[in-house]
Design a protein around this motif. Structure first.
Motif, PDB file in Angstrom:
ATOM      1  N   PRO A  16      15.623  14.640   5.911  1.00 45.92           N
ATOM      2  CA  PRO A  16      16.672  13.572   6.096  1.00 45.92           C
ATOM      3  C   PRO A  16      17.520  13.681   7.674  1.00 45.92           C
ATOM      4  N   ALA A  17      18.031  13.385   8.062  1.00 45.18           N
ATOM      5  CA  ALA A  17      19.438  12.366   9.461  1.00 45.18           C
ATOM      6  C   ALA A  17      20.213  13.425   9.126  1.00 45.18           C
ATOM      7  N   ARG A  18      20.623  13.873   7.676  1.00 46.85           N
ATOM      8  CA  ARG A  18      21.883  14.904   7.282  1.00 46.85           C
ATOM      9  C   ARG A  18      20.981  16.581   7.551  1.00 46.85           C
ATOM     10  N   PHE A  19      19.750  17.412   7.712  1.00 47.97           N
ATOM     11  CA  PHE A  19      18.918  18.231   7.830  1.00 47.97           C
ATOM     12  C   PHE A  19      18.635  18.700   9.844  1.00 47.97           C
ATOM     13  N   ILE A  20      18.193  17.022   9.823  1.00 48.09           N
ATOM     14  CA  ILE A  20      17.804  17.458  12.145  1.00 48.09           C
ATOM     15  C   ILE A  20      19.342  17.619  12.489  1.00 48.09           C
ATOM     16  N   ARG A  21      20.369  16.854  12.199  1.00 53.25           N
ATOM     17  CA  ARG A  21      21.932  17.299  12.597  1.00 53.25           C
ATOM     18  C   ARG A  21      22.456  18.420  12.543  1.00 53.25           C
TER      19      ARG A  21
END
Length: 281
Positions: free
Chosen positions: A155-160
């Motif tokens: 998810p975007a949270r992990f990537i960021r």
């Protein structure tokens, strides 16, 4: 604790204290003392150290993230100490920089590399290509149940968050692989023939043409043609190579300074920062 720092700030990837080293002393009292060359439009403009080298929210974690240490805390020591070290070296005409300040300067170089837009873009792309599975249960004998047999993008949270964490980890390595290079310092006495900086303040030159646009290549770091250029200010540039230099500190001939400026002129996007308007650009 949650990341309660003000979000979407002007995060400077080129610290203002660093940029002040590229001001012509004759212009130090001007509101916009720096010359800015746009590589796409090839247009010159006047700028202040606070108006360039930043992106909004560049070092923000994903909203609601629990943060043990914010990037600001990692940057703080380098941003505070670098201007002092630079001024000390200038007063001493760079004498003794190897024994007294080489380690710090290489740490600072790694910090500048890791906080740059290029490094964050690389890390983001790497994390986007990661594939994950979520553990749903742990049974007898530590048997693990997962939500799928086909890994999927994070998810975007992990990537960021992983991108920002990777940046912090890279800085905390200190000089790391840079210690394997030999380093010299080349300087100029004339602001009319200066070193410059730019969007990516450290440039890599060598037979591997993509080494400056991808994660550092092991082959490039061991190749005798690889040269690393890091201008500290308009007066001085750190130069790194696999082979030892004949002179550790020396005045740079105009041809070398012109060559270094050309390396910063090479990309098709971004900008160059200079103490003067360079007509040959």
């Amino acid at each position: 604790m949650p990341d309660n720092r003000e979000r979407d700030r002007k995060d400077h990837y080129l610290p203002r204290g660093f940029l002040k080293g590229f001001i012509d002393p004759a212009n130090k009292d001007l509101a916009k003392p720096l010359w800015h060359f746009d590589l796409e439009t090839t247009a010159w403009s006047r700028e202040s150290p606070g108006s360039i080298g930043w992106e909004r929210g560049m070092y923000d974690y994903h909203p609601g993230t629990n943060v043990l240490e914010h990037p600001d805390e990692v940057f703080e020591r380098f941003e505070r100490e670098f201007p002092l070290v630079r001024e000390y070296l200038l007063r001493r005409n760079f004498k003794g920089w190897v024994k007294q300040h080489k380690h710090f300067l290489l740490e600072f170089a790694q910090m500048m590399r890791a906080r740059s837009p290029l490094f964050l873009q690389q890390q983001t792309a790497q994390n986007e290509n990661t594939r994950i599975m979520t553990v749903t249960s742990v049974g007898p004998g530590n048997q693990v149940g997962v939500d799928t047999t086909v890994p999927y993008p994070p998810p975007a949270r992990f990537i960021r968050n992983r991108t920002i964490t990777a940046m912090r980890e890279e800085i905390k390595k200190g000089p790391d692989w840079m210690e394997n290079f030999h380093w010299c310092l080349r300087y100029t006495r004339s602001v009319a023939d200066p070193f410059v900086t730019g969007t990516q303040p450290i440039v890599v030159e060598g037979r591997y043409p993509n080494s400056n646009d991808a994660p550092v290549l092991e082959d490039a770091l061991n190749d005798h043609n690889t040269i690393i250029w890091f201008p500290l200010c308009w007066q001085a540039c750190l130069v790194g190579a696999v082979d030892r230099f004949d002179e550790g500190t020396a005045e740079a001939p105009p041809s070398l300074i012109s060559h270094v400026r050309g390396m910063f002129r090479r990309p098709s996007a971004g900008y160059v920062i200079s103490p003067i308007k360079i007509e040959s650009f």
